[in-house]
Design an enzyme around this catalytic site. Structure first.
Site, PDB file in Angstrom:
ATOM      1  N   GLY A  73      46.881  45.577  49.499  1.00  0.00           N
ATOM      2  CA  GLY A  73      45.932  46.603  49.044  1.00  0.00           C
ATOM      3  C   GLY A  73      44.735  46.008  48.296  1.00  0.00           C
ATOM      4  O   GLY A  73      44.772  44.844  47.872  1.00  0.00           O
ATOM      5  N   HIS A  75      43.476  46.343  45.337  1.00  0.00           N
ATOM      6  CA  HIS A  75      43.716  45.800  43.986  1.00  0.00           C
ATOM      7  C   HIS A  75      45.079  45.126  43.892  1.00  0.00           C
ATOM      8  O   HIS A  75      45.779  45.244  42.871  1.00  0.00           O
ATOM      9  CB  HIS A  75      43.612  46.916  42.941  1.00  0.00           C
ATOM     10  CG  HIS A  75      42.215  47.143  42.458  1.00  0.00           C
ATOM     11  ND1 HIS A  75      41.472  46.171  41.831  1.00  0.00           N
ATOM     12  CD2 HIS A  75      41.422  48.235  42.509  1.00  0.00           C
ATOM     13  CE1 HIS A  75      40.281  46.652  41.505  1.00  0.00           C
ATOM     14  NE2 HIS A  75      40.209  47.899  41.918  1.00  0.00           N
ATOM     15  N   SER A  76      45.461  44.407  44.952  1.00  0.00           N
ATOM     16  CA  SER A  76      46.821  43.862  45.023  1.00  0.00           C
ATOM     17  C   SER A  76      47.097  42.754  43.999  1.00  0.00           C
ATOM     18  O   SER A  76      46.346  41.781  43.882  1.00  0.00           O
ATOM     19  CB  SER A  76      47.029  43.320  46.432  1.00  0.00           C
ATOM     20  OG  SER A  76      48.042  42.359  46.461  1.00  0.00           O
ATOM     21  N   ASN A  77      48.237  42.901  43.307  1.00  0.00           N
ATOM     22  CA  ASN A  77      48.711  41.830  42.413  1.00  0.00           C
ATOM     23  C   ASN A  77      49.197  40.639  43.223  1.00  0.00           C
ATOM     24  O   ASN A  77      49.083  39.496  42.799  1.00  0.00           O
ATOM     25  CB  ASN A  77      49.894  42.323  41.566  1.00  0.00           C
ATOM     26  CG  ASN A  77      49.538  43.519  40.736  1.00  0.00           C
ATOM     27  OD1 ASN A  77      48.554  43.500  40.009  1.00  0.00           O
ATOM     28  ND2 ASN A  77      50.316  44.583  40.849  1.00  0.00           N
ATOM     29  N   CYS A  79      47.959  39.566  45.994  1.00  0.00           N
ATOM     30  CA  CYS A  79      46.790  38.763  46.376  1.00  0.00           C
ATOM     31  C   CYS A  79      46.326  37.897  45.210  1.00  0.00           C
ATOM     32  O   CYS A  79      45.915  36.745  45.404  1.00  0.00           O
ATOM     33  CB  CYS A  79      45.646  39.673  46.858  1.00  0.00           C
ATOM     34  SG  CYS A  79      45.976  40.392  48.479  1.00  0.00           S
TER      35      CYS A  79
END
Ligand SMILES: Cc1ncc(COP(=O)(O)O)c(C=O)c1O
Length: 355
Positions: A73, A75-77, A79
């Site tokens: 997503g 705002h992926s953590n 990533c």
């Protein structure tokens, strides 16, 4: 179990602390509550993905990769953690991130998107239905230009990633023995499923009675997530050569705390974030740990646990995710209705540019 023989690159400060939460215990008038601080793993802003990446990045190094390709997503953590691991190990990274539209541009650089930018990640924003195509094309074009890409799939919920959370359970068991507490329950946020899969496998391997409760973060309903976690467990067991018997009933999922979609806001989540901060100075995130804390709070209020139970809340990180939700927290603090419940960066949000 072949766990000790698996190549591993050290990225996390382990063991993460196990702390008692006496004020939250008092406020909820329920069981004794502890927190396992996997938000303090020490890579970027910390979180559960560091443990998975220790094994995954060791494999990338063994395969002589110079460029990590992954995605999730906007705002992926995951990533953020993958980008930090890649950078620390001297690799490039491309992130394929899902959003409301291919041309989505946030109003402000904030939260995890800001961190991705700071780490110099190449980024593409795509609709979820175009994710695989974008990923495959990126890999092809990297190969054509002479790179050795390594793809990290499913937010690290693959066998090597699961190994990280089998280890976490072994670590927790040793800490709980030190303080003389047998945990009846562990509550945590479950998404792609690797964290829960590793915890369940670890608990089974040690013959612990600890029940692992995963609070689904909105991507899947409970039955679907049980199937998903069970699949991740089966794949990891096969690939890692584990001889641990796990039944579907060992996978417990609650799906009523996420709102009606991934990343959506509810008053229950906001209350949970406020309560952890106000009682213990413990900072949660609005997507994952807010959901698992809302679950813990509700189960306490419903009398699901007995007063003599000991419950450990697994803090899986994600604090950067708090800031893009500031308007919702502000409205809650002022007693106003929430300005939005579907985040503008969610694929479920209407993108004004494509209307
Ligand atoms: C902060 C946080 N907690 C929990 C999870 C869920 O972990 P898993 O994907 O292994 O189920 C994630 C996944 O992205 C996360 O970022």
């Amino acid at each position: 179990m072949k766990l000790n023989a698996l190549p591993r690159v050290r990225l996390a400060n382990l063991p993460t602390p196990l702390q008692e939460l006496p004020n939250l215990t008092k406020a909820l008038k329920g069981p004794r509550i502890y927190v396992k601080r996997d938000d303090l793993t020490g890579l970027a802003l910390g979180g559960n993905k560091t443990r998975k990446l220790e094994y995954l990045m060791a494999d990338a190094i063994a395969k002589k990769a110079d460029h990590i390709v992954t995605g999730a997503g906007f705002h992926s953590n995951w990533c953020t953690q993958a980008a930090a691991a890649a950078r620390k190990l001297g690799m490039e990274i491309t992130l394929i991130k899902t959003g409301p539209g291919e041309d989505y541009k946030p109003e402000e650089y904030d939260g995890n998107h800001l961190l991705h930018t700071l780490m110099g990640a190449e980024m593409q924003i795509v609709r979820p239905e175009n994710f695989k195509k974008a990923l495959d094309e990126t890999v092809e074009s990297l190969k054509e230009s002479g790179h050795t890409p390594y793809v990290l799939l499913d937010a690290g919920s693959t066998p090597l990633g699961v190994a990280g959370y089998i280890n976490a359970m072994l670590e927790l068991e040793s800490q709980s023995r030190e303080i003389g507490v047998d945990f009846n329950y562990l509550v945590h946020a479950t998404g792609s499923g690797g964290t829960q899969a590793g915890l369940v496998l670890g608990a089974k391997a040690l013959s612990l009675d600890t029940k692992i409760i995963g609070a689904s973060t909105g991507g899947r309903k409970a039955l679907e997530q049980v199937e998903n976690v069970y699949r991740v467990i089966s794949e990891a067991s096969r690939a890692l050569g584990l001889n641990i018997s796990v039944h579907k009933e060992d996978v417990i999922v609650k799906d009523e705390y996420a709102g009606s979609g991934y990343g959506f806001v509810t008053e229950g989540k906001i209350e949970a974030v406020r309560m952890a901060a106000e009682t213990e100075g413990l900072i949660l995130d609005p997507v994952y740990t807010a959901t698992s804390m809302a679950c813990l709070v509700d189960l306490c209020r419903k009398g699901f646990f007995t007063k003599s139970d000991s419950v450990v809340f697994l803090h899986t990180g994600g604090s950067a995710g708090l800031f893009p939700y500031r308007d919702c927290f502000k409205a809650y603090a002022l007693g106003e209705s929430l300005p939005w419940t579907i985040p503008p960066w969610s694929p479920a949000s209407k993108n004004p540019k494509t209307e």
